[in-house]
Design an enzyme around this catalytic site. Structure first.
Site, PDB file in Angstrom:
ATOM      1  N   CYS A 130     -11.334 -13.637 -10.045  1.00 34.10           N
ATOM      2  CA  CYS A 130     -10.339 -12.955  -9.210  1.00 34.10           C
ATOM      3  C   CYS A 130      -8.968 -12.972  -9.896  1.00 34.10           C
ATOM      4  O   CYS A 130      -8.868 -13.147 -11.123  1.00 34.10           O
ATOM      5  CB  CYS A 130     -10.292 -13.570  -7.811  1.00 34.10           C
ATOM      6  SG  CYS A 130      -9.498 -12.477  -6.607  1.00 34.10           S
ATOM      7  N   ASP A 202      -7.417 -19.712  -1.394  1.00 35.24           N
ATOM      8  CA  ASP A 202      -6.797 -19.082  -0.227  1.00 35.24           C
ATOM      9  C   ASP A 202      -6.565 -20.111   0.858  1.00 35.24           C
ATOM     10  O   ASP A 202      -5.575 -20.050   1.569  1.00 35.24           O
ATOM     11  CB  ASP A 202      -7.672 -17.928   0.272  1.00 35.24           C
ATOM     12  CG  ASP A 202      -7.471 -16.715  -0.611  1.00 35.24           C
ATOM     13  OD1 ASP A 202      -6.468 -16.014  -0.433  1.00 35.24           O
ATOM     14  OD2 ASP A 202      -8.263 -16.518  -1.538  1.00 35.24           O
TER      15      ASP A 202
HETATM   16  C1  RUB Z   1      -7.196 -13.276  -4.130  1.00 35.18           C
HETATM   17  C2  RUB Z   1      -7.765 -14.632  -4.340  1.00 35.18           C
HETATM   18  C3  RUB Z   1      -6.926 -15.608  -5.098  1.00 35.18           C
HETATM   19  C4  RUB Z   1      -6.172 -16.476  -4.104  1.00 35.18           C
HETATM   20  C5  RUB Z   1      -5.104 -17.306  -4.791  1.00 35.18           C
HETATM   21  O1  RUB Z   1      -7.943 -12.546  -3.183  1.00 35.18           O
HETATM   22  O2  RUB Z   1      -8.821 -14.988  -3.874  1.00 35.18           O
HETATM   23  O3  RUB Z   1      -7.710 -16.459  -5.887  1.00 35.18           O
HETATM   24  O4  RUB Z   1      -5.553 -15.666  -3.130  1.00 35.18           O
HETATM   25  O5  RUB Z   1      -4.105 -16.475  -5.332  1.00 35.18           O
HETATM   26  P1  RUB Z   1      -7.402 -11.108  -2.683  1.00 35.18           P
HETATM   27  P2  RUB Z   1      -2.628 -17.013  -5.530  1.00 35.18           P
HETATM   28  O6  RUB Z   1      -7.308 -10.243  -3.904  1.00 35.18           O
HETATM   29  O7  RUB Z   1      -8.411 -10.649  -1.711  1.00 35.18           O
HETATM   30  O8  RUB Z   1      -6.056 -11.353  -2.042  1.00 35.18           O
HETATM   31  O9  RUB Z   1      -2.751 -18.183  -6.470  1.00 35.18           O
HETATM   32  O10 RUB Z   1      -1.865 -15.864  -6.108  1.00 35.18           O
HETATM   33  O11 RUB Z   1      -2.127 -17.436  -4.203  1.00 35.18           O
END
Ligand code: RUB
Length: 321
Positions: A130, A202
């Site tokens: 991701c 998340d």
């Molecule tokens: C994004 C995702 C990321 C976390 C952490 O999912 O799963 O790994 O949100 O990101 P989506 P961060 O694309 O559905 O939002 O470290 O930027 O908080």
């Protein structure tokens, strides 16, 4: 609707994933709340009501985001506890809280990057999934510190956030490879001791379980099978206090159109009209598969996470949540 165009836009862009990643979602919501309340006209009582309604509206855009809920709730608590006497003072307070949120958030990210960069192999391999802004910071910091890992980004169906990670890291100078999600075991098989899997988060639960993008759970299972370290980089503000009282983290089910875009379906000769398309957005990873969380408080095994967060923030008042 009673909300400003700006607040409605932030909600809609969060729903459509134009604003993506837990940090970006929380940060955009904090700014939207601050702007919404600056535009408010009415009495002190109405201000409090509108503040809470705006928070509920912003929260509804992403059900699986404690970072978003915690940030907005913290601002609401400060407004409730404040001695501000009129709407002007309350507006200033909300704006100041939004600014404080951003400075706390930056300090958190810098600390995580520092701790996380130490775990990145000097010349080995890192596998990520991701697009996590937190993971991006760690890998860029490791590179800036002179490390030269080869990073493999899993593509991340259905919305290919892994491509964004690959583009961002290679623009920074890192050696990057992109692989389809199904290639995760092939990539893990070629990894050596000291190499690692590094993903974002998340949500983190009271049991130390991790919620992250769909595909994270098979990745964690496979990492355990191949005896590779599995780290999740996250600020402790993604801890979900509601899980202390037995609530399980909701998993957002997203539109089938993301899996099978309407235009592809129209073009395709394969008829899927009678097929149910599943699109859960997140995975729950059992704590036993997480080597450690890389947080601003240090690198913490999942078993100690609750005690650390409890000690740091005193999570003992249910009515606060
Ligand atoms: C994004 C995702 C990321 C976390 C952490 O999912 O799963 O790994 O949100 O990101 P989506 P961060 O694309 O559905 O939002 O470290 O930027 O908080």
């Amino acid at each position: 609707m009673k909300f400003t165009q700006n607040t409605k836009r932030v909600c809609s862009e969060t729903r459509s994933l134009k604003i993506q990643g837990a940090e970006a979602v929380a940060s955009a919501a904090v700014d939207a709340l601050s702007a919404e309340m600056r535009a408010f006209n009415g009495s002190t009582r109405e201000f409090s009501k509108h503040l809470l309604e705006t928070i509920e509206f912003l929260k509804s855009a992403r059900p699986t985001e404690p970072a978003l809920r915690n940030a907005l709730r913290f601002i609401a608590l400060q407004a409730v506890k404040s001695k501000a006497r009129d709407v002007g003072e309350l507006k200033l307070l909300v704006s100041q809280e939004a600014r404080d949120y951003h400075s706390r958030s930056l300090a958190t990210k810098l600390k995580i990057a520092e701790y996380g960069a130490r775990l990145v192999p000097r010349r080995g391999k890192v596998l990520t999934h991701c697009h996590s802004s937190t993971v991006m910071r760690i890998l860029k910091r490791a590179f800036d510190d002179g490390k030269r890992p080869v990073v493999t980004c899993l593509e991340t169906r259905p919305l290919w956030q892994g491509r964004k990670s690959a583009a961002e890291l290679s623009a920074h100078g890192l050696s990057v490879r992109l692989a389809v999600d199904g290639a995760m075991t092939s990539v893990l098989r070629e990894m050596k001791n000291g190499d690692c899997v590094l993903v974002g988060a998340d949500a983190i639960t009271a049991e130390g379980d991790l919620v992250n993008k769909i595909g994270t759970a098979p990745l964690a299972l496979a990492a355990a099978e191949y005896d590779k370290k599995f780290y999740s980089a996250t600020g402790t503000h993604k801890f979900d206090p509601l899980t202390l009282w037995g609530r399980s983290e909701p998993i957002e089910q997203r539109s089938p159109d993301e899996v099978l875009a309407a235009r592809d379906a129209a073009k395709s000769k394969i008829n899927l009209h009678r097929t149910e398309i599943l699109n859960p957005a997140f995975d729950l990873v059992d704590a036993k598969f997480v080597t450690a969380y890389v947080t601003e408080l240090g690198v913490i095994p999942p078993q100690s996470l609750l005690a650390t967060v409890w000690r740091e923030f005193g999570l003992d008042k249910k009515e606060n949540y």
